[in-house]
Design a protein around this motif. Structure first.
Motif, PDB file in Angstrom:
ATOM      1  N   UNK A 105      41.340  34.759  37.276  1.00 24.50           N
ATOM      2  CA  UNK A 105      42.578  35.328  37.852  1.00 24.50           C
ATOM      3  C   UNK A 105      43.627  35.410  36.741  1.00 24.50           C
ATOM      4  N   UNK A 106      44.014  36.624  36.419  1.00 23.15           N
ATOM      5  CA  UNK A 106      44.979  36.823  35.341  1.00 23.15           C
ATOM      6  C   UNK A 106      46.399  36.668  35.870  1.00 23.15           C
ATOM      7  N   UNK A 107      47.186  35.860  35.158  1.00 21.90           N
ATOM      8  CA  UNK A 107      48.607  35.690  35.489  1.00 21.90           C
ATOM      9  C   UNK A 107      49.419  35.822  34.202  1.00 21.90           C
ATOM     10  N   UNK A 108      50.691  36.173  34.367  1.00 20.56           N
ATOM     11  CA  UNK A 108      51.608  36.251  33.231  1.00 20.56           C
ATOM     12  C   UNK A 108      52.570  35.077  33.355  1.00 20.56           C
TER      13      UNK A 108
ATOM     14  N   UNK B 150      46.316  20.251  48.944  1.00 20.87           N
ATOM     15  CA  UNK B 150      47.509  20.806  48.318  1.00 20.87           C
ATOM     16  C   UNK B 150      47.155  22.160  47.720  1.00 20.87           C
ATOM     17  N   UNK B 151      48.003  23.150  47.975  1.00 24.44           N
ATOM     18  CA  UNK B 151      47.705  24.531  47.587  1.00 24.44           C
ATOM     19  C   UNK B 151      48.846  25.086  46.735  1.00 24.44           C
ATOM     20  N   UNK B 152      48.467  25.806  45.681  1.00 21.11           N
ATOM     21  CA  UNK B 152      49.445  26.505  44.834  1.00 21.11           C
ATOM     22  C   UNK B 152      48.949  27.928  44.610  1.00 21.11           C
ATOM     23  N   UNK B 153      49.808  28.905  44.865  1.00 25.05           N
ATOM     24  CA  UNK B 153      49.464  30.310  44.662  1.00 25.05           C
ATOM     25  C   UNK B 153      50.351  30.893  43.579  1.00 25.05           C
ATOM     26  N   UNK B 154      49.719  31.636  42.656  1.00 31.55           N
ATOM     27  CA  UNK B 154      50.447  32.349  41.619  1.00 31.55           C
ATOM     28  C   UNK B 154      50.072  33.827  41.688  1.00 31.55           C
ATOM     29  N   UNK B 155      51.038  34.720  41.721  1.00 38.21           N
ATOM     30  CA  UNK B 155      50.722  36.151  41.771  1.00 38.21           C
ATOM     31  C   UNK B 155      50.086  36.608  40.461  1.00 38.21           C
ATOM     32  N   UNK B 156      49.163  37.535  40.554  1.00 38.54           N
ATOM     33  CA  UNK B 156      48.480  38.060  39.372  1.00 38.54           C
ATOM     34  C   UNK B 156      47.481  39.117  39.782  1.00 38.54           C
ATOM     35  N   UNK B 157      46.391  39.202  39.066  1.00 38.68           N
ATOM     36  CA  UNK B 157      45.372  40.203  39.363  1.00 38.68           C
ATOM     37  C   UNK B 157      44.041  39.731  38.814  1.00 38.68           C
ATOM     38  N   UNK B 158      42.932  40.149  39.430  1.00 37.12           N
ATOM     39  CA  UNK B 158      41.617  39.792  38.892  1.00 37.12           C
ATOM     40  C   UNK B 158      41.353  40.559  37.610  1.00 37.12           C
ATOM     41  N   UNK B 159      40.484  40.044  36.764  1.00 39.01           N
ATOM     42  CA  UNK B 159      40.158  40.776  35.538  1.00 39.01           C
ATOM     43  C   UNK B 159      39.565  42.141  35.864  1.00 39.01           C
TER      44      UNK B 159
ATOM     45  N   UNK C 153      43.871  33.798  43.036  1.00 42.81           N
ATOM     46  CA  UNK C 153      45.153  33.228  42.653  1.00 42.81           C
ATOM     47  C   UNK C 153      45.588  32.034  43.462  1.00 42.81           C
ATOM     48  N   UNK C 154      44.807  31.611  44.459  1.00 41.23           N
ATOM     49  CA  UNK C 154      45.160  30.461  45.292  1.00 41.23           C
ATOM     50  C   UNK C 154      44.325  29.262  44.853  1.00 41.23           C
ATOM     51  N   UNK C 155      45.001  28.229  44.375  1.00 41.16           N
ATOM     52  CA  UNK C 155      44.347  26.993  43.938  1.00 41.16           C
ATOM     53  C   UNK C 155      44.460  25.962  45.051  1.00 41.16           C
ATOM     54  N   UNK C 156      43.305  25.465  45.518  1.00 41.35           N
ATOM     55  CA  UNK C 156      43.265  24.438  46.558  1.00 41.35           C
ATOM     56  C   UNK C 156      42.647  23.177  45.975  1.00 41.35           C
ATOM     57  N   UNK C 157      43.318  22.055  46.196  1.00 46.72           N
ATOM     58  CA  UNK C 157      42.837  20.758  45.720  1.00 46.72           C
ATOM     59  C   UNK C 157      42.716  19.835  46.931  1.00 46.72           C
TER      60      UNK C 157
ATOM     61  N   UNK D 145      56.098  33.307  27.616  1.00 50.79           N
ATOM     62  CA  UNK D 145      55.065  33.645  28.591  1.00 50.79           C
ATOM     63  C   UNK D 145      54.020  34.557  27.957  1.00 50.79           C
ATOM     64  N   UNK D 146      52.830  34.467  28.481  1.00 48.24           N
ATOM     65  CA  UNK D 146      51.727  35.258  27.957  1.00 48.24           C
ATOM     66  C   UNK D 146      50.738  35.552  29.063  1.00 48.24           C
ATOM     67  N   UNK D 147      49.848  36.466  28.791  1.00 45.94           N
ATOM     68  CA  UNK D 147      48.799  36.788  29.752  1.00 45.94           C
ATOM     69  C   UNK D 147      47.689  35.760  29.601  1.00 45.94           C
ATOM     70  N   UNK D 148      47.312  35.105  30.700  1.00 44.61           N
ATOM     71  CA  UNK D 148      46.302  34.045  30.630  1.00 44.61           C
ATOM     72  C   UNK D 148      45.450  34.057  31.885  1.00 44.61           C
ATOM     73  N   UNK D 149      44.315  33.358  31.774  1.00 46.66           N
ATOM     74  CA  UNK D 149      43.392  33.219  32.907  1.00 46.66           C
ATOM     75  C   UNK D 149      43.702  31.904  33.605  1.00 46.66           C
ATOM     76  N   UNK D 150      44.093  31.988  34.853  1.00 46.32           N
ATOM     77  CA  UNK D 150      44.418  30.786  35.634  1.00 46.32           C
ATOM     78  C   UNK D 150      43.227  29.827  35.661  1.00 46.32           C
ATOM     79  N   UNK D 151      42.011  30.350  35.708  1.00 43.45           N
ATOM     80  CA  UNK D 151      40.823  29.493  35.761  1.00 43.45           C
ATOM     81  C   UNK D 151      40.681  28.663  34.489  1.00 43.45           C
ATOM     82  N   UNK D 152      41.003  29.230  33.320  1.00 40.57           N
ATOM     83  CA  UNK D 152      40.933  28.463  32.077  1.00 40.57           C
ATOM     84  C   UNK D 152      41.933  27.316  32.083  1.00 40.57           C
TER      85      UNK D 152
END
Length: 462
Positions: free
Chosen positions: A338-341, A440-449, A375-379, A306-313
């Motif tokens: 949105x930064x997630x680990x 369809x929605x997926x949420x991942x906990x994290x924090x904004x930059x 952190x909430x992705x909606x498609x 695992x690593x620190x990454x940007x969900x948007x990327x």
């Protein structure tokens, strides 16, 4: 080297050892106490006898006139020792006290008194010598036979009581161990029963002590194993069911090709090409199904992956891949950093599955709307949508609604999405989009930059 004794035997042996040591120490203390008291009693008696003798004016000249039987009746011997080593005894005394240098020192005035234990013909005597005059010392001796007899009885009683105590402690230790280890024995029998019969039946739990807690934990383990076995059986059954259809179709097409070659009645090129394309598509479907099964059966990846990454990327990369596979569908994206680990491969696979699912159900000229906020992705797609009765089940393994059964797919893509979200402490949900399609929605906990160097991206990919 490991002990071959059972735990019950070891507990009993430990109890016997502890009681044996305690009894031995107690017996030693009793023996020493009684021995000291007996010697002290004899010494006090000797001092009193010496004092009475001196007070009675029984001097050396008088002592030789008294028969020895007068003293032997009281188990006592009396003598005078001169400073010149002369020993004066009662009349008829056959054996003299074993006097020596200590008594001579008292007679010569070098010591006031002296007391010791000496041997007389195999019998121990307690001897006291006190100064009687300038030239003589009075020597009084008393046999220790009575005291030694008492000490012998004390030793015998201590051994008997100690032996009874050790035997009793061993029995009590074994009984307590047997009663205390009964739940452990039931746990052992239950574990052996599971290993022998493969049946995960829980055991009965009694009490609320540590053994009961162990039994509760064992039952929880059995329940978890039972659930894992049920999930495994369900996965194998569902996989077998899903594999049967493409394999049957592939075998039919291959048999048709083989039959046409064997009978010399070759199929038209167009039909032959169509059958080969069908076989290739079925092979790809099988490959995708096997990949999905492997993905679902993977355990949680190690922390090091695992690593620190940007969900948007991750979403942008997935959009690029899906666009190549669905060139007729338009994708619009509104992505906020949105930064997630987490594991970029697992998250990327989940996002790709969401986008592939939306592209599959959208019309050829449809639009898929992608939003990532906090952190909430909606498609959202513009397909037929999901029926209300199917909404709670769309993320289950191999679940396919009646409208989706005619479309390609294994029914595992959205299950992989849910597994990936749960591995990252996230969640998924399904609903309706404003366009009437599925959301369809997926949420991942994290924090904004900490600071956003660029504004949120908004792109349209066609």
């Amino acid at each position: 080297m490991r002990s071959r004794l059972s735990l019950r035997t070891r507990v009993g042996a430990l109890a016997a050892l502890c009681v044996g040591v305690a009894v031995a120490l107690t017996a030693l203390a009793v023996y020493l106490t009684v021995s000291t008291q007996l010697v002290r009693s004899v010494d006090e008696s000797l001092y009193k006898r010496a004092s009475d003798t001196l007070a009675s004016s029984l001097g050396p000249s008088s002592l030789v006139q008294i028969p020895s039987e007068a003293f032997l009746a009281s188990d006592t011997r009396v003598a005078y020792m001169g400073s010149n080593s002369e020993l004066i005894l009662p009349r008829g005394e056959e054996s003299a006290l074993p006097v020596g240098e200590p008594e001579l020192a008292v007679a010569q005035g070098r010591e006031d008194h002296h007391i010791r234990t000496a041997d007389l013909k195999g019998e121990n005597y307690r001897m006291l010598s006190v100064r009687a005059s300038d030239r003589f010392a009075l020597v009084v001796g008393q046999s220790m036979a009575q005291s030694e007899w008492i000490l012998d009885r004390v030793r015998i009683v201590s051994l008997l009581v100690g032996g009874i105590g050790v035997v009793g402690a061993t029995w009590a230790g074994l009984s307590v161990a047997q009663a205390g280890l009964r739940p452990v024995r039931r746990l052992t029998e239950a574990a052996e029963h599971v290993a022998r019969t493969q049946r995960l039946d829980p055991i009965e739990v009694e009490g609320k002590d540590e053994i009961a807690r162990l039994a509760y934990s064992f039952n929880e383990m059995l329940s978890a194993l039972n659930d894992a076995r049920a999930r495994q059986a369900r996965l194998v059954a569902d996989a077998g069911h899903e594999l049967r259809t493409p394999l049957t179709s592939m075998r039919t097409n291959l048999d048709l090709l083989a039959q046409s070659d064997r009978e010399g009645d070759r199929l038209p090129p167009a039909d032959r090409a169509q059958i080969i394309d069908d076989v290739r598509a079925q092979a790809e479907e099988l490959s995708q199904l096997m990949g999905d099964l492997v993905e679902l059966s993977r355990e949680d990846p190690p922390r090091e992956s695992r690593e620190q990454l940007d969900f948007a990327d991750v979403v942008r990369d997935a959009l690029t891949r899906v666009r190549r596979r669905a060139p007729s569908v338009t994708f619009t994206a509104d992505l906020r950093p949105w930064n997630v680990h987490g594991d970029p491969h697992v998250i990327g696979r989940a996002v790709t599955n969401l986008l592939d699912n939306a592209a599959k159900y959208s019309p050829s000229d449809g639009t898929v709307t992608v939003r990532l906020h906090s952190g909430t992705l909606e498609v959202d797609d513009e397909g037929p949508g999901i029926a209300d009765e199917d909404l709670p089940h769309v993320f289950e393994r191999f679940y396919r609604s009646s409208e989706a059964r005619g479309r390609p797919g294994s029914g595992l893509g959205l299950a992989i999405v849910r597994t990936a979200a749960e591995r990252h402490d996230g969640r998924v949900s399904a609903g309706r989009a404003p366009s009437g399609g599925a959301r369809l929605t997926m949420y991942l906990p994290g924090s904004p930059p900490p600071t956003e160097a660029e504004p949120p991206s908004s792109a349209s990919l066609a």
